[in-house]
Design an enzyme around this catalytic site. Structure first.
Site, short mmCIF file in Angstrom:
data_model
loop_
_atom_site.label_atom_id
_atom_site.label_comp_id
_atom_site.label_asym_id
_atom_site.label_seq_id
_atom_site.Cartn_x
_atom_site.Cartn_y
_atom_site.Cartn_z
N HIS A 1 46.88 39.07 31.94
CA HIS A 1 46.09 38.20 32.80
C HIS A 1 44.59 38.40 32.59
O HIS A 1 43.77 37.84 33.31
CB HIS A 1 46.47 38.48 34.27
CG HIS A 1 45.99 37.46 35.24
ND1 HIS A 1 45.09 37.75 36.25
CD2 HIS A 1 46.28 36.14 35.39
CE1 HIS A 1 44.85 36.68 36.96
NE2 HIS A 1 45.55 35.69 36.47
N LYS B 1 40.76 38.29 30.96
CA LYS B 1 39.86 37.32 30.30
C LYS B 1 38.69 38.12 29.75
O LYS B 1 37.81 38.54 30.50
CB LYS B 1 39.34 36.26 31.27
CG LYS B 1 40.42 35.35 31.85
CD LYS B 1 40.92 35.84 33.16
CE LYS B 1 41.99 34.93 33.72
NZ LYS B 1 42.68 35.56 34.87
N ASP C 1 30.07 41.10 18.79
CA ASP C 1 29.34 42.13 18.03
C ASP C 1 29.21 43.46 18.77
O ASP C 1 28.32 44.25 18.49
CB ASP C 1 27.95 41.62 17.63
CG ASP C 1 28.02 40.55 16.54
OD1 ASP C 1 29.10 40.41 15.93
OD2 ASP C 1 27.02 39.86 16.31
N HIS D 1 38.76 30.32 42.68
CA HIS D 1 39.57 31.18 41.82
C HIS D 1 38.86 32.51 41.53
O HIS D 1 39.38 33.35 40.83
CB HIS D 1 39.87 30.45 40.51
CG HIS D 1 40.89 31.10 39.64
ND1 HIS D 1 40.57 31.73 38.45
CD2 HIS D 1 42.24 31.24 39.79
CE1 HIS D 1 41.67 32.19 37.90
NE2 HIS D 1 42.69 31.93 38.67
N LYS E 1 37.36 36.29 41.80
CA LYS E 1 37.86 37.57 42.32
C LYS E 1 36.66 38.52 42.38
O LYS E 1 36.38 39.26 41.43
CB LYS E 1 38.93 38.16 41.42
CG LYS E 1 40.06 37.17 41.04
CD LYS E 1 39.82 36.58 39.69
CE LYS E 1 40.96 35.79 39.11
NZ LYS E 1 41.69 34.88 39.90
N ASP F 1 27.45 46.20 50.83
CA ASP F 1 26.29 46.98 51.24
C ASP F 1 25.08 46.86 50.31
O ASP F 1 24.22 47.77 50.30
CB ASP F 1 26.66 48.46 51.38
CG ASP F 1 27.65 48.70 52.50
OD1 ASP F 1 27.86 47.79 53.32
OD2 ASP F 1 28.23 49.80 52.55
#
Length: 515
Positions: free
Chosen positions: A253, A255, A260, A433, A435, A440
Site C-alpha cells: 500500500h 506510495k 537520484d 484520502h 493520512k 502541538d
C-alpha cells in the site's frame, strides 16, 4: 449491455467468480461429508477447535480475533475452515525466509544506533517526548532519524503531480517508484512519458505496483511486460490469483518516489486521475504528500530497494544509491525527519504505535485526517483519554464515501469519541484520502497508513515522522483550512440515526477488522 459485458469479461470478475466457485464447492463438500459420515463431523469439530485455539493464541489484535470467532460461532464447520485458509497472517516457511531479507537489508544499510545516538541526545536535550518517539521508530522499524533534510508539504494531488513531474525531469541517474494504484489516464500517461524519455537517456528507471490495487480496470494484464519493452524495469507485488490464500490479504500500500537518492516523496496520493480531480466519482478528492530533499531520503531508498530485492531475488549494493553521491552541495534545514516502514509479517504494529505515541504525548492539540475511522480499542481509548485530559482532539473524515459499508463503520465510531470530547468533521466537498497527524506545532506524520485494520496490520506501509521541521505548521494550516470546508458532527446528529441503520452499523462494526 456494453458495461455489463465489459465487467463480465474483466479480470476482476473472472478472479471473483473463481473464488466464489471455490467457496461454494468447499461449503458443499463440507456439509455433504458432515451429514454422511460421523467421523467427518468429528474431524470438523477438531478443525473448529484448532481454529479457535489458534485464534486465541496468535498475536493479532483482540478485535481481529473476535471478528474471526463470529463466523465460526455462526457456522462452525465453514467458519473454522475459512479461518484456517484465509485468516492467518503468516507466510509459508519458504516465503518467510525470502521476506526476512527485507528486515536484514534494512538493518544492514540503515544507520546502526551508535551512529545516530548523538542526534537522539540532542533531541532529548530539547524535548524528551520527541526523543522517546524517535527512539521507538529507530528501534522497531530500524529507521533512524535524520537532520539536514528539507521538508515540503504538498496539500493536494494537483500540486504533488506538478512537483513529481518537475523532480522526475531533473533525474540524471535513477528513478524508483512504488505505488499501490496506477491507472491509465492523464496523470500516469504524463509520468510515463517522462519515464520513457529518461530510460532512453540511460537513467535507471524502476517501478513496483501492487497487482490488487491495479486489477479493477486500472491496468491491463501483463502491463509489467509492456513497461519492460519501454526500457522501464518493473515488478508486480503479490500477483492476485484466484486461489483461496491468506497471503492475498497482504498488499503493498506504499506510495514512494525516489529521484537520484536526494529527493523523495510519499503520502496518500497514487498515480490515477481521481487523485488530481480529473475524474471525480466521490466529489472533490483531497489528499496530501510530503517531499523530502536531503539525508532523510535514504530510508525511502532502502525501503524501495529491499522490496525490489525481495520481488526479484537479486542482491545489489545499496550504497551505490546514497543521497550524497548525486546531491548538489550540503543541505541545511531545521528539525528532524524520520521516514519509517511497517509490514504485516513481523508482529509489530509500528504504524499504529507511531499514532498512539503522538496521541498519548500530545499536550495542547492533535489534528488528524483519515479516509477511514475503523479503530482498535487502543486508539479509541487513547483519543478519549487525550480529549478528557484537555487536549484539543479533532478528526476530519470524508462526507462522500468511496465505500459505503466502510463509511457506515466510520460513522459508528463517532458517538463514543464525541461523548468524550473529540471533535469530528466531515469534508463536505467530497472524499478526503489524506493520512496526516499534526501535534502541538512540534510533531507531524504524513504517510500511507489509514486508521483501519488493513493498513495497521495487513499491508506494507510507510510514513514520515517529523519534529520541528518547516512543514509542520503548513500541515496545521492546511488542516484548519480543510476544517472550514467541513461539517461539524454533533452528538445529536449521531443519536438521531434511525434504529435500523444503527443495527447495520453494529453488525458491520463487529466484522470491521476483516474489511
Amino acid at each position: 449491455m456494453k458495461k455489463l459485458l465489459k465487467i463480465m469479461f474483466s479480470r476482476v470478475f473472472f478472479v471473483c467468480l473463481l473464488l466464489a466457485v471455490q467457496l461454494a464447492l468447499l461449503a458443499t463438500f463440507m456439509y455433504g461429508l458432515g451429514e454422511s459420515f460421523i467421523y467427518v463431523q468429528v474431524l470438523l469439530i477438531g478443525i473448529r477447535f484448532f481454529a479457535v485455539l489458534k485464534i486465541i493464541n496468535n498475536k493479532s489484535n483482540p478485535a481481529y480475533k473476535i471478528a474471526w470467532m463470529l463466523p465460526i460461532i455462526v457456522s462452525p464447520m465453514i467458519g473454522g475452515i475459512f479461518y484456517l485458509v484465509l485468516g492467518g497472517n503468516k507466510p509459508s516457511r519458504w516465503k518467510h525466509k525470502k521476506v526476512s531479507r527485507i528486515e536484514w537489508q534494512m538493518r544492514q544499510y540503515l544507520a546502526p544506533p551508535k551512529d545516530y545516538a548523538p542526534l537522539l541526545s540532542s533531541i532529548a536535550a530539547d524535548n524528551m517526548d520527541a526523543e522517546l518517539q524517535s527512539r521507538y521508530i529507530a528501534a522497531s522499524a530500524f529507521c533512524p532519524p535524520y537532520a539536514n533534510t528539507e521538508t515540503e508539504y504538498l496539500p493536494i494531488g494537483e500540486i504533488k503531480f506538478q512537483r513529481l513531474k518537475e523532480e522526475l525531469r531533473k533525474a540524471k541517474h535513477y528513478i524508483f517508484l512504488e505505488y499501490f494504484i496506477i491507472e491509465e489516464g492523464t496523470m500516469w500517461n504524463e509520468v510515463l512519458e517522462i519515464l520513457q524519455e529518461k530510460a532512453k537517456n540511460g537513467v535507471d528507471v524502476r517501478l513496483i505496483y501492487d497487482d490488487f490495487g491495479c486489477i479493477n480496470k486500472k491496468l491491463p494484464r501483463h502491463y509489467d511486460q509492456v513497461l519492460k519493452k519501454m526500457g522501464i524495469k518493473c515488478c508486480v507485488f503479490n500477483p492476485f490469483r484466484p486461489v483461496l490464500s491468506a497471503v492475498m490479504n497482504n498488499r503493498d500500500h506504499r506510495k514512494i518516489a525516489v529521484i537520484d537518492g536526494h529527493t523523495g516523496i510519499t503520502g496518500g496520493i497514487n498515480l490515477a486521475d481521481e487523485y488530481i480531480n480529473i475524474n471525480s466519482p466521490f466529489g472533490h478528492w483531497k489528499d496530501t504528500s510530503i517531499l523530502l530533499h536531503g539525508e532523510g531520503v535514504w530510508s525511502l531508498t532502502v525501503m524501495f530497494l529491499s522490496m525490489w530485492s525481495y520481488l526479484t531475488g537479486t542482491d545489489e549494493n545499496f550504497n551505490h544509491y546514497r543521497p550524497y553521491l548525486h546531491q548538489d552541495g550540503i543541505i541545511r534545514a531545521p528539525g528532524i525527519v524520520q521516514p519509517y516502514s511497517d509490514g504485516p509479517w513481523d508482529d509489530k504494529a509500528i504504524g499504529e504505535n507511531v499514532y498512539l505515541n503522538m496521541i498519548n504525548r500530545a499536550k495542547n492539540y492533535i489534528y488528524i485526517t483519515t479516509p477511514y475511522l475503523i479503530l482498535s480499542n487502543e486508539i479509541v481509548s487513547a483519543l478519549q483519554n487525550a480529549a478528557q485530559s484537555g487536549v484539543d482532539v479533532r478528526i476530519i473524515t470524508p462526507h462522500i464515501p468511496d465505500k459505503k459499508y466502510v463509511f457506515e463503520v466510520t460513522r459508528a465510531n463517532y458517538e463514543p469519541l464525541i461523548e468524550k470530547g473529540v471533535q469530528i468533521y466531515e469534508y463536505t466537498p467530497g472524499f478526503i484520502h489524506a493520512k496526516t497527524f499534526v501535534c502541538d506545532d512540534e510533531y507531524a506524520t504524513v504517510g500511507t497508513i489509514n486508521l483501519d485494520y488493513r493498513s495497521l496490520y495487513l499491508h506494507f506501509e510507510c510514513g514520515v515522522w517529523m519534529y520541528n521541521t518547516t512543514a509542520i505548521l503548513d500541515i496545521k494550516s492546511d488542516f484548519i483550512q480543510t476544517m472550514k470546508q467541513s461539517q461539524h458532527i454533533s452528538l445529536n446528529f449521531c443519536r438521531n440515526t434511525p434504529w435500523w441503520r444503527r443495527m447495520i452499523r453494529s453488525i458491520l462494526n463487529a466484522f470491521s477488522p476483516l474489511m
